[in-house]
Design a protein around this motif. Structure first.
Motif, PDB file in Angstrom:
ATOM      1  N   MET A 102       0.553  -1.212  -0.007  1.00  0.00           N
ATOM      2  CA  MET A 102      -0.092   0.265   0.012  1.00  0.00           C
ATOM      3  C   MET A 102       0.913   1.231  -0.034  1.00  0.00           C
ATOM      4  N   LEU A 103       0.425   2.210  -0.896  1.00  0.00           N
ATOM      5  CA  LEU A 103       1.299   3.414  -0.967  1.00  0.00           C
ATOM      6  C   LEU A 103       0.539   4.366   0.086  1.00  0.00           C
ATOM      7  N   SER A 104       1.742   4.979   0.781  1.00  0.00           N
ATOM      8  CA  SER A 104       1.300   5.953   2.002  1.00  0.00           C
ATOM      9  C   SER A 104       1.924   7.240   1.686  1.00  0.00           C
ATOM     10  N   TYR A 105       0.827   8.356   1.610  1.00  0.00           N
ATOM     11  CA  TYR A 105       1.278   9.651   1.554  1.00  0.00           C
ATOM     12  C   TYR A 105       1.437  10.570   2.752  1.00  0.00           C
ATOM     13  N   LEU A 106       2.462  11.222   2.882  1.00  0.00           N
ATOM     14  CA  LEU A 106       2.632  12.102   4.099  1.00  0.00           C
ATOM     15  C   LEU A 106       2.715  13.333   3.420  1.00  0.00           C
ATOM     16  N   HIS A 107       2.068  14.413   3.538  1.00  0.00           N
ATOM     17  CA  HIS A 107       2.103  15.582   2.992  1.00  0.00           C
ATOM     18  C   HIS A 107       3.449  16.536   3.516  1.00  0.00           C
ATOM     19  N   GLU A 108       4.075  15.988   4.500  1.00  0.00           N
ATOM     20  CA  GLU A 108       5.268  16.541   4.831  1.00  0.00           C
ATOM     21  C   GLU A 108       6.343  16.341   3.938  1.00  0.00           C
ATOM     22  N   PHE A 109       6.100  15.334   3.192  1.00  0.00           N
ATOM     23  CA  PHE A 109       7.309  15.111   2.259  1.00  0.00           C
ATOM     24  C   PHE A 109       7.109  16.088   1.015  1.00  0.00           C
ATOM     25  N   HIS A 110       5.924  16.541   0.641  1.00  0.00           N
ATOM     26  CA  HIS A 110       5.448  17.134  -0.591  1.00  0.00           C
ATOM     27  C   HIS A 110       4.902  18.429  -0.550  1.00  0.00           C
ATOM     28  N   ALA A 111       4.740  18.943   0.772  1.00  0.00           N
ATOM     29  CA  ALA A 111       4.032  20.435   0.869  1.00  0.00           C
ATOM     30  C   ALA A 111       5.187  21.290   0.145  1.00  0.00           C
ATOM     31  N   GLY A 112       4.466  22.191  -0.683  1.00  0.00           N
ATOM     32  CA  GLY A 112       4.959  23.247  -1.465  1.00  0.00           C
ATOM     33  C   GLY A 112       5.505  22.871  -2.787  1.00  0.00           C
ATOM     34  N   ASN A 113       5.382  21.504  -3.250  1.00  0.00           N
ATOM     35  CA  ASN A 113       5.605  21.136  -4.653  1.00  0.00           C
ATOM     36  C   ASN A 113       4.530  21.610  -5.764  1.00  0.00           C
ATOM     37  N   HIS A 114       4.919  21.532  -7.200  1.00  0.00           N
ATOM     38  CA  HIS A 114       4.260  22.115  -8.110  1.00  0.00           C
ATOM     39  C   HIS A 114       2.733  21.696  -7.991  1.00  0.00           C
ATOM     40  N   ALA A 115       2.365  20.694  -7.518  1.00  0.00           N
ATOM     41  CA  ALA A 115       0.896  20.267  -7.483  1.00  0.00           C
ATOM     42  C   ALA A 115       0.114  21.107  -6.494  1.00  0.00           C
ATOM     43  N   ASP A 116       1.004  21.541  -5.544  1.00  0.00           N
ATOM     44  CA  ASP A 116       0.328  22.028  -4.219  1.00  0.00           C
ATOM     45  C   ASP A 116       0.314  23.416  -4.603  1.00  0.00           C
ATOM     46  N   ILE A 117       1.182  23.900  -5.254  1.00  0.00           N
ATOM     47  CA  ILE A 117       1.004  25.213  -5.876  1.00  0.00           C
ATOM     48  C   ILE A 117      -0.124  25.509  -6.746  1.00  0.00           C
ATOM     49  N   LEU A 118      -0.268  24.588  -7.841  1.00  0.00           N
ATOM     50  CA  LEU A 118      -1.470  24.684  -8.549  1.00  0.00           C
ATOM     51  C   LEU A 118      -3.043  24.461  -7.799  1.00  0.00           C
ATOM     52  N   LYS A 119      -2.776  23.498  -6.724  1.00  0.00           N
ATOM     53  CA  LYS A 119      -4.099  23.618  -6.040  1.00  0.00           C
ATOM     54  C   LYS A 119      -4.438  24.622  -5.367  1.00  0.00           C
ATOM     55  N   HIS A 120      -3.573  25.423  -4.506  1.00  0.00           N
ATOM     56  CA  HIS A 120      -3.788  26.742  -3.876  1.00  0.00           C
ATOM     57  C   HIS A 120      -4.409  27.941  -4.879  1.00  0.00           C
ATOM     58  N   LEU A 121      -3.634  28.025  -5.990  1.00  0.00           N
ATOM     59  CA  LEU A 121      -4.026  28.665  -7.214  1.00  0.00           C
ATOM     60  C   LEU A 121      -5.247  28.691  -7.638  1.00  0.00           C
ATOM     61  N   ALA A 122      -5.603  27.442  -7.689  1.00  0.00           N
ATOM     62  CA  ALA A 122      -7.081  27.226  -8.036  1.00  0.00           C
ATOM     63  C   ALA A 122      -8.093  27.510  -7.149  1.00  0.00           C
ATOM     64  N   LEU A 123      -7.657  27.261  -5.801  1.00  0.00           N
ATOM     65  CA  LEU A 123      -8.651  27.633  -4.691  1.00  0.00           C
ATOM     66  C   LEU A 123      -8.727  29.269  -4.625  1.00  0.00           C
ATOM     67  N   GLY A 181      13.118  17.588  -1.489  1.00  0.00           N
ATOM     68  CA  GLY A 181      13.357  18.697  -1.967  1.00  0.00           C
ATOM     69  C   GLY A 181      12.246  19.215  -2.899  1.00  0.00           C
ATOM     70  N   GLU A 182      11.196  18.793  -2.869  1.00  0.00           N
ATOM     71  CA  GLU A 182       9.958  19.168  -3.842  1.00  0.00           C
ATOM     72  C   GLU A 182       9.849  20.726  -3.441  1.00  0.00           C
ATOM     73  N   SER A 183       9.859  21.236  -2.206  1.00  0.00           N
ATOM     74  CA  SER A 183       9.468  22.675  -2.071  1.00  0.00           C
ATOM     75  C   SER A 183      10.543  23.374  -2.548  1.00  0.00           C
ATOM     76  N   MET A 184      11.678  22.902  -2.679  1.00  0.00           N
ATOM     77  CA  MET A 184      12.855  23.919  -3.425  1.00  0.00           C
ATOM     78  C   MET A 184      12.489  23.846  -4.748  1.00  0.00           C
ATOM     79  N   ARG A 185      11.898  22.862  -5.551  1.00  0.00           N
ATOM     80  CA  ARG A 185      11.662  22.937  -6.867  1.00  0.00           C
ATOM     81  C   ARG A 185      10.176  23.680  -7.077  1.00  0.00           C
ATOM     82  N   GLY A 186       9.540  23.960  -6.182  1.00  0.00           N
ATOM     83  CA  GLY A 186       8.252  24.453  -6.195  1.00  0.00           C
ATOM     84  C   GLY A 186       8.016  25.805  -5.504  1.00  0.00           C
ATOM     85  N   ILE A 187       7.446  25.866  -4.507  1.00  0.00           N
ATOM     86  CA  ILE A 187       7.119  27.269  -3.765  1.00  0.00           C
ATOM     87  C   ILE A 187       8.454  28.123  -3.930  1.00  0.00           C
ATOM     88  N   GLN A 188       9.518  27.547  -3.259  1.00  0.00           N
ATOM     89  CA  GLN A 188      10.700  28.266  -2.997  1.00  0.00           C
ATOM     90  C   GLN A 188      11.463  28.993  -4.335  1.00  0.00           C
TER      91      GLN A 188
END
Length: 83
Positions: free
Chosen positions: A1-22, A59-66
């Motif tokens: 089973m794949l486990s997703y923890l947002h702590e590892f992915h916060a601020g990535n490109h998908a997160d930016i897109l979601k917040h922009l849409a909101l 390093g997803e936030s470094m390639r995203g929001i940062q």
């Protein structure tokens, strides 16, 4: 089973897109002049540190929001004072 923890992915490109849409959705709803209620059923902790070891591991936030904030800092009038 794949486990997703947002702590590892916060601020990535998908997160930016979601917040922009909101932002666009809320701006549109606010034009209506009628009250509404919004429930974010998947908000998680709601606040994530990009210097946390879990965020640094991917390093997803470094390639995203940062990266976006670094770009925006070239235009001081567009950057919120509390970031």
């Amino acid at each position: 089973m794949l486990s997703y923890l947002h702590e590892f992915h916060a601020g990535n490109h998908a997160d930016i897109l979601k917040h922009l849409a909101l932002v666009f959705i809320f701006e549109h709803l606010n034009e209506k002049g009628k009250p509404y209620t919004f429930f974010d059923t998947h908000a998680g902790a709601g606040l994530y540190r990009f210097d946390d070891e879990r965020a640094l591991k991917t390093g997803e936030s470094m390639r995203g929001i940062q990266r976006l904030l670094d770009y925006a800092s070239r235009f001081p009038d567009n950057v919120p004072s509390e970031m």
